[in-house]
Motif scaffolding. Structure first.
Motif, PDB file in Angstrom:
ATOM      1  N   GLN A  30       0.828  -1.200   0.000  1.00  0.00           N
ATOM      2  CA  GLN A  30       0.000   0.000   0.000  1.00  0.00           C
ATOM      3  C   GLN A  30       0.869   1.260   0.000  1.00  0.00           C
ATOM      4  O   GLN A  30       0.567   2.222  -0.707  1.00  0.00           O
ATOM      5  CB  GLN A  30      -0.947   0.002   1.204  1.00  0.00           C
ATOM      6  CG  GLN A  30      -2.070  -0.996   1.076  1.00  0.00           C
ATOM      7  CD  GLN A  30      -2.886  -1.110   2.334  1.00  0.00           C
ATOM      8  OE1 GLN A  30      -2.359  -1.168   3.442  1.00  0.00           O
ATOM      9  NE2 GLN A  30      -4.206  -1.138   2.176  1.00  0.00           N
ATOM     10  N   VAL A  31       1.945   1.240   0.782  1.00  0.00           N
ATOM     11  CA  VAL A  31       2.871   2.384   0.786  1.00  0.00           C
ATOM     12  C   VAL A  31       3.415   2.604  -0.621  1.00  0.00           C
ATOM     13  O   VAL A  31       3.421   3.726  -1.140  1.00  0.00           O
ATOM     14  CB  VAL A  31       4.034   2.168   1.789  1.00  0.00           C
ATOM     15  CG1 VAL A  31       5.098   3.244   1.636  1.00  0.00           C
ATOM     16  CG2 VAL A  31       3.515   2.134   3.221  1.00  0.00           C
ATOM     17  N   SER A  32       3.840   1.522  -1.250  1.00  0.00           N
ATOM     18  CA  SER A  32       4.386   1.606  -2.601  1.00  0.00           C
ATOM     19  C   SER A  32       3.350   2.136  -3.590  1.00  0.00           C
ATOM     20  O   SER A  32       3.658   2.992  -4.437  1.00  0.00           O
ATOM     21  CB  SER A  32       4.872   0.222  -3.039  1.00  0.00           C
ATOM     22  OG  SER A  32       5.361   0.258  -4.353  1.00  0.00           O
ATOM     23  N   ALA A  33       2.116   1.650  -3.489  1.00  0.00           N
ATOM     24  CA  ALA A  33       1.053   2.088  -4.398  1.00  0.00           C
ATOM     25  C   ALA A  33       0.760   3.574  -4.237  1.00  0.00           C
ATOM     26  O   ALA A  33       0.578   4.292  -5.228  1.00  0.00           O
ATOM     27  CB  ALA A  33      -0.214   1.269  -4.173  1.00  0.00           C
ATOM     28  N   ILE A  34       0.726   4.052  -3.006  1.00  0.00           N
ATOM     29  CA  ILE A  34       0.481   5.483  -2.767  1.00  0.00           C
ATOM     30  C   ILE A  34       1.603   6.311  -3.373  1.00  0.00           C
ATOM     31  O   ILE A  34       1.359   7.313  -4.040  1.00  0.00           O
ATOM     32  CB  ILE A  34       0.311   5.777  -1.263  1.00  0.00           C
ATOM     33  CG1 ILE A  34      -1.004   5.158  -0.761  1.00  0.00           C
ATOM     34  CG2 ILE A  34       0.339   7.280  -1.000  1.00  0.00           C
ATOM     35  CD1 ILE A  34      -1.177   5.193   0.749  1.00  0.00           C
ATOM     36  N   LEU A  43       2.625  14.622  -7.300  1.00  0.00           N
ATOM     37  CA  LEU A  43       2.240  15.011  -5.947  1.00  0.00           C
ATOM     38  C   LEU A  43       3.180  14.427  -4.905  1.00  0.00           C
ATOM     39  O   LEU A  43       3.822  13.399  -5.132  1.00  0.00           O
ATOM     40  CB  LEU A  43       0.818  14.523  -5.648  1.00  0.00           C
ATOM     41  CG  LEU A  43      -0.278  15.050  -6.560  1.00  0.00           C
ATOM     42  CD1 LEU A  43      -1.579  14.314  -6.291  1.00  0.00           C
ATOM     43  CD2 LEU A  43      -0.451  16.538  -6.351  1.00  0.00           C
ATOM     44  N   ASP A  44       3.221  15.071  -3.762  1.00  0.00           N
ATOM     45  CA  ASP A  44       3.983  14.580  -2.626  1.00  0.00           C
ATOM     46  C   ASP A  44       3.084  13.596  -1.870  1.00  0.00           C
ATOM     47  O   ASP A  44       2.044  14.001  -1.340  1.00  0.00           O
ATOM     48  CB  ASP A  44       4.368  15.754  -1.731  1.00  0.00           C
ATOM     49  CG  ASP A  44       5.065  15.349  -0.451  1.00  0.00           C
ATOM     50  OD1 ASP A  44       5.255  14.139  -0.203  1.00  0.00           O
ATOM     51  OD2 ASP A  44       5.422  16.253   0.327  1.00  0.00           O
ATOM     52  N   PRO A  45       3.465  12.327  -1.788  1.00  0.00           N
ATOM     53  CA  PRO A  45       2.594  11.345  -1.138  1.00  0.00           C
ATOM     54  C   PRO A  45       2.335  11.653   0.338  1.00  0.00           C
ATOM     55  O   PRO A  45       1.249  11.388   0.850  1.00  0.00           O
ATOM     56  CB  PRO A  45       3.326  10.019  -1.320  1.00  0.00           C
ATOM     57  CG  PRO A  45       4.721  10.379  -1.668  1.00  0.00           C
ATOM     58  CD  PRO A  45       4.682  11.726  -2.314  1.00  0.00           C
ATOM     59  N   GLU A  46       3.313  12.220   1.023  1.00  0.00           N
ATOM     60  CA  GLU A  46       3.111  12.582   2.432  1.00  0.00           C
ATOM     61  C   GLU A  46       2.067  13.690   2.562  1.00  0.00           C
ATOM     62  O   GLU A  46       1.257  13.679   3.481  1.00  0.00           O
ATOM     63  CB  GLU A  46       4.423  13.008   3.086  1.00  0.00           C
ATOM     64  CG  GLU A  46       5.344  11.861   3.421  1.00  0.00           C
ATOM     65  CD  GLU A  46       4.797  10.909   4.489  1.00  0.00           C
ATOM     66  OE1 GLU A  46       3.938  11.298   5.308  1.00  0.00           O
ATOM     67  OE2 GLU A  46       5.240   9.746   4.493  1.00  0.00           O
ATOM     68  N   LYS A  47       2.079  14.626   1.622  1.00  0.00           N
ATOM     69  CA  LYS A  47       1.091  15.708   1.655  1.00  0.00           C
ATOM     70  C   LYS A  47      -0.309  15.165   1.398  1.00  0.00           C
ATOM     71  O   LYS A  47      -1.283  15.602   2.010  1.00  0.00           O
ATOM     72  CB  LYS A  47       1.434  16.799   0.647  1.00  0.00           C
ATOM     73  CG  LYS A  47       0.449  17.974   0.675  1.00  0.00           C
ATOM     74  CD  LYS A  47       0.923  19.129  -0.144  1.00  0.00           C
ATOM     75  CE  LYS A  47      -0.005  20.309  -0.184  1.00  0.00           C
ATOM     76  NZ  LYS A  47      -1.283  20.256   0.468  1.00  0.00           N
ATOM     77  N   VAL A  48      -0.402  14.197   0.509  1.00  0.00           N
ATOM     78  CA  VAL A  48      -1.695  13.567   0.231  1.00  0.00           C
ATOM     79  C   VAL A  48      -2.249  12.940   1.512  1.00  0.00           C
ATOM     80  O   VAL A  48      -3.402  13.156   1.880  1.00  0.00           O
ATOM     81  CB  VAL A  48      -1.574  12.512  -0.889  1.00  0.00           C
ATOM     82  CG1 VAL A  48      -2.867  11.728  -1.045  1.00  0.00           C
ATOM     83  CG2 VAL A  48      -1.183  13.167  -2.210  1.00  0.00           C
TER      84      VAL A  48
END
Length: 75
Positions: A30-34, A43-48
């Motif tokens: 899931q981390v990889s998919a995000i 986009l920045d995944p952490e910001k999402v």
């Protein structure tokens, strides 16, 4: 700046919450998919994760990660 992701409809108590790992910690997949979905959209995944749930990716639980991933598909 336009938001290109949104929390899909559904609450943690409905059937969508039972998918994606429920309240188990986020999986590596899931981390990889995000990260991949966010990168494709610049986009920045952490910001999402912060915008959707007010926490970092590593602090998401399975159903939150599942909804986050689905939100990319909805756009």
């Amino acid at each position: 700046e336009e938001t290109v992701y949104a929390l899909p409809e559904g609450q943690p108590h409905d059937k969508t919450a039972r998918q994606g790992g429920r309240n188990k910690p986020i999986s590596d997949g899931q981390v990889s998919a995000i990260h991949k979905c966010a990168a494709k959209r610049g986009l920045d995944p952490e910001k999402v994760a912060q915008d959707m749930y007010g926490k970092s990716i590593d602090d998401l639980v399975g159903w939150e990660a599942d909804q986050c991933i689905k939100s990319f598909r909805n756009r």
